[in-house]
Design a protein around this motif. Structure first.
Motif, short mmCIF file in Angstrom:
data_model
loop_
_atom_site.label_atom_id
_atom_site.label_comp_id
_atom_site.label_asym_id
_atom_site.label_seq_id
_atom_site.Cartn_x
_atom_site.Cartn_y
_atom_site.Cartn_z
N HIS A 20 -22.62 17.19 23.78
CA HIS A 20 -23.73 17.19 24.76
C HIS A 20 -24.75 16.13 24.37
CE1 HIS A 20 -23.11 21.71 25.94
NE2 HIS A 20 -22.08 20.96 26.22
N LEU A 21 -25.08 16.07 23.09
CA LEU A 21 -26.04 15.08 22.60
C LEU A 21 -25.60 13.67 22.97
CD1 LEU A 21 -28.59 14.39 20.96
CD2 LEU A 21 -27.17 14.55 18.89
N LYS A 22 -24.31 13.39 22.85
CA LYS A 22 -23.81 12.07 23.24
C LYS A 22 -24.03 11.83 24.73
CE LYS A 22 -19.80 10.80 21.84
NZ LYS A 22 -18.39 10.77 21.40
N ARG A 23 -23.87 12.86 25.54
CA ARG A 23 -24.12 12.71 26.98
C ARG A 23 -25.61 12.48 27.26
NH1 ARG A 23 -19.87 16.31 27.18
NH2 ARG A 23 -21.09 18.19 27.58
N PHE A 24 -26.48 13.15 26.50
CA PHE A 24 -27.93 12.90 26.66
C PHE A 24 -28.21 11.43 26.39
CE2 PHE A 24 -29.08 17.23 24.42
CZ PHE A 24 -28.47 17.94 25.43
N ILE A 25 -27.63 10.93 25.30
CA ILE A 25 -27.85 9.55 24.90
C ILE A 25 -27.29 8.59 25.94
CG2 ILE A 25 -27.27 7.81 23.15
CD1 ILE A 25 -27.22 10.22 21.12
N ASP A 26 -26.13 8.93 26.49
CA ASP A 26 -25.53 8.09 27.53
C ASP A 26 -26.43 8.03 28.76
OD1 ASP A 26 -23.32 6.45 28.45
OD2 ASP A 26 -22.86 8.09 29.83
N LYS A 27 -27.01 9.17 29.14
CA LYS A 27 -27.95 9.17 30.26
C LYS A 27 -29.19 8.36 29.90
CE LYS A 27 -26.84 13.12 33.09
NZ LYS A 27 -27.44 14.18 33.90
N GLY A 28 -29.61 8.42 28.64
CA GLY A 28 -30.74 7.61 28.19
C GLY A 28 -30.44 6.13 28.29
N LYS A 29 -29.22 5.75 27.94
CA LYS A 29 -28.80 4.35 28.04
C LYS A 29 -28.84 3.90 29.50
CE LYS A 29 -24.93 1.28 27.29
NZ LYS A 29 -23.48 1.23 27.38
N SER A 30 -28.28 4.70 30.39
CA SER A 30 -28.28 4.35 31.82
C SER A 30 -29.70 4.26 32.36
CB SER A 30 -27.49 5.40 32.62
OG SER A 30 -26.14 5.37 32.25
N PHE A 31 -30.54 5.19 31.94
CA PHE A 31 -31.94 5.18 32.36
C PHE A 31 -32.62 3.89 31.90
CE2 PHE A 31 -36.36 5.98 31.11
CZ PHE A 31 -36.90 6.38 32.32
N ALA A 32 -32.44 3.55 30.63
CA ALA A 32 -33.06 2.34 30.08
C ALA A 32 -32.59 1.09 30.83
CB ALA A 32 -32.77 2.22 28.59
N GLU A 33 -31.29 1.03 31.11
CA GLU A 33 -30.76 -0.12 31.84
C GLU A 33 -31.35 -0.20 33.25
OE1 GLU A 33 -26.55 0.60 31.55
OE2 GLU A 33 -26.43 -0.28 29.54
N SER A 34 -31.44 0.96 33.92
CA SER A 34 -31.95 0.94 35.30
C SER A 34 -33.43 0.60 35.36
CB SER A 34 -31.70 2.29 35.98
OG SER A 34 -32.57 3.28 35.48
N ASN A 155 -39.49 10.96 28.10
CA ASN A 155 -39.53 9.53 28.45
C ASN A 155 -38.99 9.24 29.84
OD1 ASN A 155 -40.47 7.55 26.21
ND2 ASN A 155 -39.47 9.25 25.15
N GLY A 156 -38.64 10.29 30.58
CA GLY A 156 -38.23 10.10 31.96
C GLY A 156 -36.74 10.18 32.23
N VAL A 157 -35.94 10.37 31.19
CA VAL A 157 -34.49 10.49 31.40
C VAL A 157 -34.23 11.78 32.17
CG1 VAL A 157 -32.24 10.66 30.27
CG2 VAL A 157 -34.02 9.17 29.30
N GLU A 158 -33.46 11.67 33.22
CA GLU A 158 -33.20 12.83 34.07
C GLU A 158 -32.15 13.73 33.43
OE1 GLU A 158 -32.68 12.12 38.24
OE2 GLU A 158 -34.23 10.58 38.23
N LEU A 159 -32.63 14.68 32.68
CA LEU A 159 -31.81 15.70 32.04
C LEU A 159 -32.28 17.05 32.54
CD1 LEU A 159 -31.94 14.39 28.36
CD2 LEU A 159 -29.93 14.37 29.84
N GLY A 160 -31.36 17.96 32.69
CA GLY A 160 -31.71 19.31 33.11
C GLY A 160 -31.03 20.35 32.24
N LYS A 161 -31.26 21.60 32.58
CA LYS A 161 -30.69 22.69 31.80
C LYS A 161 -29.16 22.61 31.75
CE LYS A 161 -32.51 26.87 31.68
NZ LYS A 161 -32.83 28.27 32.05
N LYS A 162 -28.53 22.20 32.85
CA LYS A 162 -27.07 22.10 32.86
C LYS A 162 -26.59 21.06 31.85
CE LYS A 162 -23.04 21.92 35.82
NZ LYS A 162 -22.21 22.43 34.80
#
Length: 172
Positions: A20-34, A155-162
């Motif tokens: 899950h942590l890797k997925r959080f980081i992946d979403k963080g990467k996508s967020f940073a790029e966008s 920092n604004g990364v779109e993460l939720g409870k799921k």
């Protein structure tokens, strides 16, 4: 609940949550790029001035998982030098620990419940393996996982409870 093993809560659940942590980081990467933000901004972010940054939270989650497994099984695993600075290095750290944990089997934990575990900062006091897993290792591991989640969310990364809970092993 008596049929839940120390292996299940300290290996199976920990692997799941490191993924899950890797997925959080992946979403963080996508967020940073966008947002055209350097990923280093997220990796070095913290919730408060006296808390560790995201990189250190990841290192500590990994260390808690690996050292917990070592203490509960009596095995020795590679050490990490805590020199990660880049996204790929952080991912490699998580993958390394997941690989270590995947190499463990339930039988490695057959004596874990009753062994005596003491840490230097406990000043001569100890816990049984079961107490250590339930009162120290698991809460400490999840503290660092949720703090990493919170740093990214703050920092604004779109993460939720799921994202945090992940998939369930539903039965039909």
């Amino acid at each position: 609940m008596s049929d839940i093993s120390i292996y299940e809560i300290t290996v199976t659940q920990v692997i799941k949550n490191l993924e899950h942590l890797k997925r959080f980081i992946d979403k963080g990467k996508s967020f940073a790029e966008s947002k055209k933000i350097e990923i280093d901004v997220l990796l070095n972010s913290r919730l408060a001035p006296d808390q560790y940054n995201l990189i250190r939270q990841i290192q500590l989650a990994c260390d808690t998982a690996k050292l917990g497994a070592a203490r509960l099984t009596g095995k020795h695993f590679q050490t990490h030098d805590d020199k990660e600075k880049t996204l790929s290095e952080v991912i490699d750290r998580i993958d390394s620990v997941v690989g270590i944990l995947k190499g463990l089997k339930p039988e490695d934990y057959k004596e874990a419940s009753d062994i005596k575990i003491s840490l230097p900062r406990w000043e001569g006091k100890s816990l049984t393996g079961k107490e250590y897993a339930l009162h120290h290792m698991i809460p400490n591991f999840f503290f660092h996982i949720v703090t990493a989640y919170d740093i990214l969310r703050h920092n604004g990364v779109e993460l939720g409870k799921k994202d945090y809970l992940g998939d369930f092993p539903f039965k039909s």
